[in-house]
Design a protein around this motif. Sequence first.
Motif, PDB file in Angstrom:
ATOM      1  N   ASP A   1       0.823  -1.199   0.000  1.00 31.66           N
ATOM      2  CA  ASP A   1       0.000   0.000   0.000  1.00 31.66           C
ATOM      3  C   ASP A   1       0.864   1.259   0.000  1.00 31.66           C
ATOM      4  O   ASP A   1       2.006   1.260   0.478  1.00 31.66           O
ATOM      5  N   LEU A   2       0.270   2.312  -0.506  1.00 31.17           N
ATOM      6  CA  LEU A   2       0.923   3.609  -0.641  1.00 31.17           C
ATOM      7  C   LEU A   2       0.254   4.608   0.292  1.00 31.17           C
ATOM      8  O   LEU A   2      -0.931   4.471   0.619  1.00 31.17           O
ATOM      9  N   ARG A   3       1.015   5.621   0.741  1.00 33.41           N
ATOM     10  CA  ARG A   3       0.434   6.745   1.472  1.00 33.41           C
ATOM     11  C   ARG A   3       0.664   8.017   0.680  1.00 33.41           C
ATOM     12  O   ARG A   3       1.787   8.303   0.271  1.00 33.41           O
ATOM     13  N   ALA A   4      -0.377   8.783   0.464  1.00 34.20           N
ATOM     14  CA  ALA A   4      -0.261  10.044  -0.267  1.00 34.20           C
ATOM     15  C   ALA A   4       0.460  11.082   0.577  1.00 34.20           C
ATOM     16  O   ALA A   4       0.371  11.089   1.813  1.00 34.20           O
ATOM     17  N   ILE A   5       1.184  11.993  -0.091  1.00 31.22           N
ATOM     18  CA  ILE A   5       1.909  13.071   0.573  1.00 31.22           C
ATOM     19  C   ILE A   5       1.121  14.364   0.440  1.00 31.22           C
ATOM     20  O   ILE A   5       0.621  14.700  -0.636  1.00 31.22           O
ATOM     21  N   ASP A   6       1.003  15.076   1.553  1.00 36.74           N
ATOM     22  CA  ASP A   6       0.271  16.342   1.597  1.00 36.74           C
ATOM     23  C   ASP A   6       1.179  17.372   2.254  1.00 36.74           C
ATOM     24  O   ASP A   6       1.317  17.398   3.474  1.00 36.74           O
ATOM     25  N   GLU A   7       1.849  18.208   1.443  1.00 41.54           N
ATOM     26  CA  GLU A   7       2.783  19.221   1.929  1.00 41.54           C
ATOM     27  C   GLU A   7       3.826  18.613   2.865  1.00 41.54           C
ATOM     28  O   GLU A   7       4.137  19.165   3.932  1.00 41.54           O
ATOM     29  N   GLY A   8       4.378  17.495   2.462  1.00 42.41           N
ATOM     30  CA  GLY A   8       5.445  16.850   3.206  1.00 42.41           C
ATOM     31  C   GLY A   8       4.993  15.890   4.283  1.00 42.41           C
ATOM     32  O   GLY A   8       5.801  15.144   4.837  1.00 42.41           O
TER      33      GLY A   8
ATOM     34  N   ILE B   1       9.985   2.530 -13.743  1.00 39.68           N
ATOM     35  CA  ILE B   1      10.182   3.915 -13.330  1.00 39.68           C
ATOM     36  C   ILE B   1       9.858   4.851 -14.486  1.00 39.68           C
ATOM     37  O   ILE B   1      10.418   4.734 -15.580  1.00 39.68           O
ATOM     38  N   ALA B   2       8.944   5.781 -14.228  1.00 34.84           N
ATOM     39  CA  ALA B   2       8.521   6.737 -15.253  1.00 34.84           C
ATOM     40  C   ALA B   2       8.348   8.101 -14.600  1.00 34.84           C
ATOM     41  O   ALA B   2       8.117   8.210 -13.390  1.00 34.84           O
ATOM     42  N   GLU B   3       8.444   9.159 -15.404  1.00 31.11           N
ATOM     43  CA  GLU B   3       8.374  10.524 -14.886  1.00 31.11           C
ATOM     44  C   GLU B   3       7.111  10.775 -14.064  1.00 31.11           C
ATOM     45  O   GLU B   3       7.146  11.359 -12.990  1.00 31.11           O
ATOM     46  N   HIS B   4       5.966  10.337 -14.572  1.00 32.37           N
ATOM     47  CA  HIS B   4       4.698  10.711 -13.959  1.00 32.37           C
ATOM     48  C   HIS B   4       4.520  10.117 -12.563  1.00 32.37           C
ATOM     49  O   HIS B   4       3.692  10.606 -11.787  1.00 32.37           O
ATOM     50  N   LEU B   5       5.273   9.085 -12.236  1.00 28.45           N
ATOM     51  CA  LEU B   5       5.100   8.431 -10.936  1.00 28.45           C
ATOM     52  C   LEU B   5       5.308   9.394  -9.773  1.00 28.45           C
ATOM     53  O   LEU B   5       4.720   9.231  -8.704  1.00 28.45           O
ATOM     54  N   PHE B   6       6.164  10.404  -9.975  1.00 26.22           N
ATOM     55  CA  PHE B   6       6.575  11.261  -8.873  1.00 26.22           C
ATOM     56  C   PHE B   6       6.030  12.678  -9.004  1.00 26.22           C
ATOM     57  O   PHE B   6       6.570  13.611  -8.417  1.00 26.22           O
ATOM     58  N   ASP B   7       4.953  12.815  -9.767  1.00 26.62           N
ATOM     59  CA  ASP B   7       4.347  14.139  -9.943  1.00 26.62           C
ATOM     60  C   ASP B   7       3.921  14.748  -8.609  1.00 26.62           C
ATOM     61  O   ASP B   7       3.937  15.977  -8.443  1.00 26.62           O
ATOM     62  N   ASP B   8       3.515  13.916  -7.655  1.00 27.93           N
ATOM     63  CA  ASP B   8       3.057  14.405  -6.353  1.00 27.93           C
ATOM     64  C   ASP B   8       4.101  14.218  -5.265  1.00 27.93           C
ATOM     65  O   ASP B   8       3.788  14.335  -4.071  1.00 27.93           O
ATOM     66  N   GLY B   9       5.348  13.926  -5.656  1.00 30.03           N
ATOM     67  CA  GLY B   9       6.412  13.739  -4.664  1.00 30.03           C
ATOM     68  C   GLY B   9       6.808  12.285  -4.533  1.00 30.03           C
ATOM     69  O   GLY B   9       6.526  11.448  -5.406  1.00 30.03           O
ATOM     70  N   ALA B  10       7.457  11.981  -3.441  1.00 24.50           N
ATOM     71  CA  ALA B  10       7.955  10.629  -3.198  1.00 24.50           C
ATOM     72  C   ALA B  10       6.801   9.641  -3.065  1.00 24.50           C
ATOM     73  O   ALA B  10       5.683   9.996  -2.663  1.00 24.50           O
ATOM     74  N   LEU B  11       7.091   8.386  -3.389  1.00 21.29           N
ATOM     75  CA  LEU B  11       6.174   7.290  -3.130  1.00 21.29           C
ATOM     76  C   LEU B  11       6.590   6.636  -1.823  1.00 21.29           C
ATOM     77  O   LEU B  11       7.733   6.178  -1.678  1.00 21.29           O
ATOM     78  N   VAL B  12       5.689   6.598  -0.855  1.00 20.45           N
ATOM     79  CA  VAL B  12       6.009   6.085   0.480  1.00 20.45           C
ATOM     80  C   VAL B  12       5.169   4.842   0.740  1.00 20.45           C
ATOM     81  O   VAL B  12       3.941   4.871   0.641  1.00 20.45           O
TER      82      VAL B  12
END
Length: 289
Positions: free
Chosen positions: A171-178, A196-207
């Motif tokens: 599972d992933l957790r979304a990032i909201d202003e860090g 790995i593709a550019e769009h994966l990190f449009d919202d920051g790191a994947l955690v």
Amino acid sequence: MSSDLTTLQNDHLILAVASMGAEMQYLRTAAGDELLWHGDGAFWTGRAPVLFPIVGRAVDDQIAVGDHSSALPQHGFARRNLFELVEQSDTMCHHVLTDTPETHAAYPFAFSLSLTHRIEGATLHVEARVTNNDAQPMPFGFGFHPAFCWPLPNADGHPHHVTLASGGAPDLRAIDEGLLRPEPLAGPFVDGDLEIAEHLFDDGALVFPNGTDSLRYGPKSGTALAFTFHNLPDLALWRPTGAPFLCIEPWHGTASYVGDGPQIGARPNSITLPSHQSVAFGYSVTVEG
């Protein structure tokens, strides 16, 4: 004993580690191929910082331990402090950071943080040990933040993948202003594989809380890096837009959740270490192909 830059070398790898942050500065094959990002400020000045005593951001960059409160920047202060080089050989170096009046102002504990870098054949081993030298239990988070070249040597034009040995889809957790949103989201891995593709990190790191204990990074064939993690249950992947590197970050602890308070001990996957006890973390990376 101290040194600004310590160089290790064997028949397969060349590694340099700085006293500042005990941070790796370069990792090369014996042929001279670069494996580690070189820290160009156009994208990110870091190379492989160590994260302590927190991982990620705190709410309003403020932390608390009991009645003590203070400002603490993202990822803590270890990466911006000088470590002492206490042991060295041709293939190993051991650095130590201990508390100072300056660290006490932000984090009111007596501690030691040791980093050991060792090369063995085509494998790099990195071990950290945190010791609580205080009379009180000590809460903290810890993580590694190394950035590896993208593409890897001799792999330009070939899609790069992160492949989990477990074959799972954490599972992933979304990032909201860090900070992290607590709601679990479906992650992007499919049967343990992620291209790995550019769009994966449009919202920051994947955690990925509870990520993996081993993975492979690189093209499906050719030069790749195989990782194993020890006592580092959380995983993050990060690549700024257009950057020629991928950060593969094993952690024990994450950024605070949105709406959390400042107490370090209440942060996700935080550790509370009893007085005069130690705990170790580590990872290994082997060059394949």
